[in-house]
Design an enzyme around this catalytic site. Structure first.
Site, short mmCIF file in Angstrom:
data_model
loop_
_atom_site.label_atom_id
_atom_site.label_comp_id
_atom_site.label_asym_id
_atom_site.label_seq_id
_atom_site.Cartn_x
_atom_site.Cartn_y
_atom_site.Cartn_z
N HIS A 1 44.87 34.44 33.23
CA HIS A 1 45.15 36.24 34.05
C HIS A 1 46.44 36.93 33.51
O HIS A 1 45.53 38.05 33.62
CB HIS A 1 45.26 35.73 35.65
CG HIS A 1 44.01 34.70 36.05
ND1 HIS A 1 44.87 33.68 37.09
CD2 HIS A 1 42.89 35.20 36.00
CE1 HIS A 1 43.39 32.90 37.83
NE2 HIS A 1 42.41 34.40 37.52
N LYS B 1 33.69 29.38 47.44
CA LYS B 1 33.76 28.62 46.53
C LYS B 1 35.61 27.57 47.22
O LYS B 1 35.61 26.87 46.21
CB LYS B 1 34.00 29.81 45.80
CG LYS B 1 34.06 30.57 44.86
CD LYS B 1 35.41 30.40 42.87
CE LYS B 1 34.01 30.90 42.50
NZ LYS B 1 34.62 31.40 41.33
N ARG C 1 36.44 34.09 28.21
CA ARG C 1 37.21 32.87 27.33
C ARG C 1 35.90 32.42 26.10
O ARG C 1 36.54 32.70 25.04
CB ARG C 1 37.23 31.70 28.09
CG ARG C 1 39.36 32.16 29.32
CD ARG C 1 38.54 31.47 30.13
NE ARG C 1 37.74 31.65 31.21
CZ ARG C 1 37.95 31.30 32.93
NH1 ARG C 1 38.70 30.17 32.72
NH2 ARG C 1 36.84 31.91 33.32
N SER D 1 41.54 28.40 36.36
CA SER D 1 42.21 27.78 37.90
C SER D 1 41.87 26.12 37.60
O SER D 1 42.98 25.44 38.30
CB SER D 1 42.48 28.57 38.77
OG SER D 1 42.34 30.06 38.94
P1 ADP Z 1 35.96 34.52 39.66
O1 ADP Z 1 36.11 33.63 40.50
O2 ADP Z 1 36.04 36.15 40.52
O3 ADP Z 1 35.54 34.50 38.08
P2 ADP Z 1 38.94 33.72 38.34
O4 ADP Z 1 39.90 33.74 39.21
O5 ADP Z 1 37.82 32.33 38.12
O6 ADP Z 1 37.40 34.23 39.62
O7 ADP Z 1 38.53 34.83 37.01
C1 ADP Z 1 38.59 36.30 37.13
C2 ADP Z 1 38.37 36.77 35.72
O8 ADP Z 1 39.46 36.46 35.26
C3 ADP Z 1 37.42 36.20 35.49
O9 ADP Z 1 36.41 37.29 34.70
C4 ADP Z 1 38.05 35.05 34.25
O10 ADP Z 1 36.88 35.65 33.60
C5 ADP Z 1 39.13 35.83 33.85
N1 ADP Z 1 39.67 34.83 33.31
C6 ADP Z 1 40.38 33.16 34.17
N2 ADP Z 1 41.04 32.96 33.45
C7 ADP Z 1 41.13 33.33 32.14
C8 ADP Z 1 41.63 33.02 30.44
N3 ADP Z 1 42.65 32.55 30.40
N4 ADP Z 1 40.61 33.61 29.64
C9 ADP Z 1 40.96 35.58 30.29
N5 ADP Z 1 40.74 35.72 31.08
C10 ADP Z 1 40.35 34.68 32.28
#
Ligand code: ADP
Length: 160
Positions: free
Chosen positions: A18, A42, A91, A129
């Site tokens: 993030h 979630k 990713r 996460s």
């Molecule tokens: P959500 O529940 O909205 O998917 P997340 O916190 O899991 O929330 O992810 C938010 C955004 O950050 C998403 O677009 C996710 O693909 C991106 N993201 C999370 N981890 C990574 C990473 N390691 N590399 C690139 N993008 C990431």
């Protein structure tokens, strides 16, 4: 004119992936608003205030970052803050379908807000996460994969 992007997510917890996305966003936009989604469906491990606290503790010295939590419609939030872009990270191919649907839906809701995707550094492509939560709950060391401010919140604390 100042260009603002909104970066929505669950951030349960915020990871180095993030952080990398935010840093890339700051190269493209004047301001990035990190919007922590309440997302009770979630069943997040951390409540929304704690997730926001972790985000705030991660970015203490960057005046181009604003943070907030929200539980409504993302496009409404973007409009309220004059954000013209939604920032998201990709990713692997597995992210694509969901992100594609989300972007299409948001475009239907407001065609003026553009979804922008960035890729984090290769070493963070496997970081999520859920991975952090799982590994740390089993006592694994994830310190290199989360911001320093997040470490104290994880269950692995004190274990080796
Ligand atoms: P959500 O529940 O909205 O998917 P997340 O916190 O899991 O929330 O992810 C938010 C955004 O950050 C998403 O677009 C996710 O693909 C991106 N993201 C999370 N981890 C990574 C990473 N390691 N590399 C690139 N993008 C990431």
């Amino acid at each position: 004119m100042m260009k603002t992007a909104i970066y929505p997510g669950t951030f349960d917890p915020i990871t180095m992936g993030h952080v990398d996305v935010v840093q890339r966003g700051l190269k493209l936009f004047d301001k990035v608003i990190i919007a922590v989604a309440d997302n009770p469906k979630k069943s997040p491990m951390f409540d929304v205030q704690t997730r926001l606290d972790m985000v705030n503790a991660t970015f203490t010295n960057e005046n181009r970052i604003q943070t907030l939590s929200f539980d409504g419609l993302l496009v409404n939030l973007a409009q309220t803050h004059q954000a013209t872009a939604i920032l998201r990270g990709l990713r692997a191919a597995s992210d694509f379908e969901y992100e594609f649907q989300l972007a299409a839906m948001n475009r239907k809701l407001d065609a003026d807000i553009e979804s922008v995707f960035v890729m984090a550094r290769e070493e963070y492509t496997f970081v999520s996460s859920s991975f952090i939560r799982e590994i740390s709950s089993m006592g694994g060391d994830v310190n290199a994969l989360v911001p320093a401010a997040v470490r104290v919140y994880l269950p692995q604390k004190g274990k080796k």
